[in-house]
Structures are given as structure tokens and as C-alpha cells.
Design an enzyme around this catalytic site. Sequence first.
Site, PDB file in Angstrom:
ATOM      1  CE  LYS A 118     -62.292 -57.148 162.999  1.00  6.58           C
ATOM      2  NZ  LYS A 118     -60.914 -56.682 163.109  1.00  6.58           N
TER       3      LYS A 118
HETATM    4  N1  GLU Z   1     -59.050 -56.412 166.329  1.00  8.46           N
HETATM    5  C1  GLU Z   1     -57.666 -56.135 166.107  1.00  8.46           C
HETATM    6  C2  GLU Z   1     -57.399 -55.830 164.637  1.00  8.46           C
HETATM    7  O1  GLU Z   1     -58.289 -55.441 163.911  1.00  8.46           O
HETATM    8  C3  GLU Z   1     -56.772 -57.220 166.688  1.00  8.46           C
HETATM    9  C4  GLU Z   1     -56.960 -58.582 166.127  1.00  8.46           C
HETATM   10  C5  GLU Z   1     -56.157 -59.649 166.875  1.00  8.46           C
HETATM   11  O2  GLU Z   1     -55.368 -59.304 167.717  1.00  8.46           O
HETATM   12  O3  GLU Z   1     -56.365 -60.826 166.556  1.00  8.46           O
HETATM   13  O4  GLU Z   1     -56.286 -55.898 164.194  1.00  8.46           O
END
Ligand code: GLU
Length: 428
Positions: A118
Site C-alpha cells: 500500500k
Molecule cells: N485499493 C484497492 C483495495 O484496497 C485495490 C487494490 C488493487 O487493485 O491493487 O483493495
Amino acid sequence: MYSQVNYKEPAPIMNKENPFESMMERFDTAANKLGLDEGIYNYLKSPVKQVITSVPIIMDDGSIDVFEGYRVIHNDILGPSKGGIRYAPDVSLDEMKALAAWMTWKCAIVNIPFGGAKGGIKCDPAKLSLHELERLTRRFTANLLDVFGPERDIPAPDMNTNEQTMAWIMDTYSMHSKRTVTGVVTGKPMILGGSQGRREATGRGVMIVSTAALQKLGIKSNDAVAVVQGFGNVGSVAAQLLYEQGVKVIGLSDVNGAIYNSKGFNLPEVIDYVEKNKSLAKFPNAEVISNEELLELECDLLVPAAKEDQIRSKNAGRLKCKIIAEGANGPTTAKADPILQEKGILVIPDILANAGGVTVSYFEWVQDRMGFFWTLNRVNTRLERMMHEAFVNVYKTAAKYDVPLRIGAYILAIDKVARTLKIRGIYA
Ligand code: GLU
């Protein structure tokens, strides 16, 4: 040359439970139930990489502002790390660590070959112009060139980032690579190698697991009543798709306020209204209520799809729903979990409920690598199958260990990553 340096420290957000501690509390419970080896426990609790990078940009008025950017790779045992990038004033390293770990567990639960990561930038995107946002995104990407990569670490949209942000990341990375590298990010515009159905995927996944849970409780979609908190990409799509399944949606909210109508909202009308008015707060024929009142409405299904820490020890006891499907990441604090369990509320945890987004991100990455793009029908059919399988596996694990679905989900995920780690071994 430049005007005076101007560093703005965003105001701290108070009363937020530490999200990393919240994650670790559930992780510890699951690890104990699983009888996880201590060495593996220590391995899995520590992120493999934590980058803090200073992101200076020239503002439109010629001044320099410096922002703090983060990328945490929690784990890459199952494959390249995957996870969104968020822009918000309260972004912190601890929050990134929790969200990165959640991505590891999420990818393991839906059985896709990714680890978890993240990232984010501590900033108030509402105060930045489009050009400032572009410069911020490009400089952040340039700072992380040796972290990102289609086989290494693949960002995606998250809070306050979108298809345009992903296009800038892809372009910056491609400029440095001297070729177009579409697979370095997902959630791209369709025209740039994005996937059909990616934008709706998280909300669609929420709808799929919600209807599966309603079925488990013997409630027909046509008889079900739902409340959805949040009207962004996840909440609006989940509400619309639940409505299409015959569910009566009696409560809705966005950042400006919450609304209630006992007869149920006509979702296409609400979506139309929000498109024109940018907010649902003044939607006609609806009673304006507070956010607290919204969460406490009597319903079968509550979908918190706004932000973290919405269901806390303070309000959990007052909830009157039968099912909670966590569209947001971390909407329930660890302290609220036992209260919900005591009340017999079935909680579909975030790491399962909102995993539809990363699942279609995986489809997008596969399509980019193949250079062959799927129809919307193929994307949605595969998403439905994978979300159903994940729901059934979490349910079975929870039943086997006699724990709530959240702990069942953690056990399933930790067990998979731990078994893979044992086979790979520790390189020394
Ligand atoms: N931000 C989204 C999540 O928290 C998608 C992450 C992604 O597709 O890599 O799942």
C-alpha cells in the site's frame, strides 16, 4: 529562483484507533487458533519493505511544497506485491503498514498470485490543482522507480486517486523504461490497457458476498433491506447492484450527509442526481439524518463503504442490522468485533468483502501481459466465481475453527502464505 518554501503540515486527525494495532489484534487471534510457528509469525508480521520518500513539487504559484510519500510492501511470498495508492491528509506509515498487510491477506483469500502493498501521499488533494496533482504523482513515481514494476510491485487506485492518477504513474514509469509498460499499474483507463469492469469491481464484489450472506440467513433479496454508508466508487456501485437484485436500500450517505427513505431509494435516480448535483445530501423526498443515525438504522444489511473506524466500541452495541458487508478497508475497529459477535451480527470482513477490486486488478494485469482483452461478461463471470469460492472457503474455515468470519478469513490467508513460505524456505 523559486518563491519562498512553503511546507504545510496537515492537521492531525484525532480519535483514530491505530489501524496497524487493529490489524495485529486479529492477526494474533488467527495465528493462535492456527498454532502458527513463532518464527513464521515474526516473519509475517514484519513488512518486507517500508519506504518513506520526500516528494517536492513546484506549486502553480511558483512556490515549492514538500509532501511525504509512502510505499509499504508487506509481503511478496505469493508473487509481486499489489495494492492501492491513496492521497489524504491523515496518511501515515502505520496506516500504510496495516493496509499493506490487509492486501496480503486479501490476495491470499481470493487466491490470486500477489503479495500485499500500500502506498500514499500525505496531502489534501482537494486543495491541489490538476497540474499539481500530476506533478505530485509523477515525482512520487520517479522516487519509487526501483520499487514499482510489473513483476515487482503494482499500484492501483485507492482513496482520492483514480484512472487518471494511474495513467500518470504508467506514463512516468514507461518514460524511464523507454517503452510502454501497461502492466505496472492497474485501474487504468480502458484506452490505456485497463480492464472492462474494473471500476465497478469492488462494489460488484460487495454485492456478490452480500447476497451470498443473505442467502445463508434465509433472507430473499426481494425481502431484504439495506443501508449503504459512502457513495464513492464502492458504495454507489454496491447500492446500485443491490437495488438491481431487488434489495430495498433505505439509507445512503456521502461526505456531505446521510439520507433516509423507509420506502427505499430508486438508485438510478439517486445516481443521476449525484452526477448533476455532486452530492446526495439534498436529494428530494428523503429525510436528512446524521451519520450515527444512518449506521443505527434497522436493516438486514449494512454496507460501510466510506472510511476506517466507523463501527467502534461506542456505537457497535446500538447497531440493528443482521449482516455487515465491509466495503471500506478497516471500517470496524478491533474493539467493536466482540460486541458485534455478541449481538449475533454476521460480519463479512473487508479482506473478503472488498476483494473484488484487486481480483479484477489481477484480471487487468493478466490481460496487459497477454495483450488480449476480455469481454465484460468474461470479467464479471470470473469475478463472481472467485468471490463465491472465497466466500465459501472463508465460511468453511470459520466453521472449522468455530470463529467469526473475520478470524476465519485471517486463518485462511495466513495458512496459505505460511505454507508457501515453508516450501520456498528462507534464503540465507
Ligand atoms: N485499493 C484497492 C483495495 O484496497 C485495490 C487494490 C488493487 O487493485 O491493487 O483493495
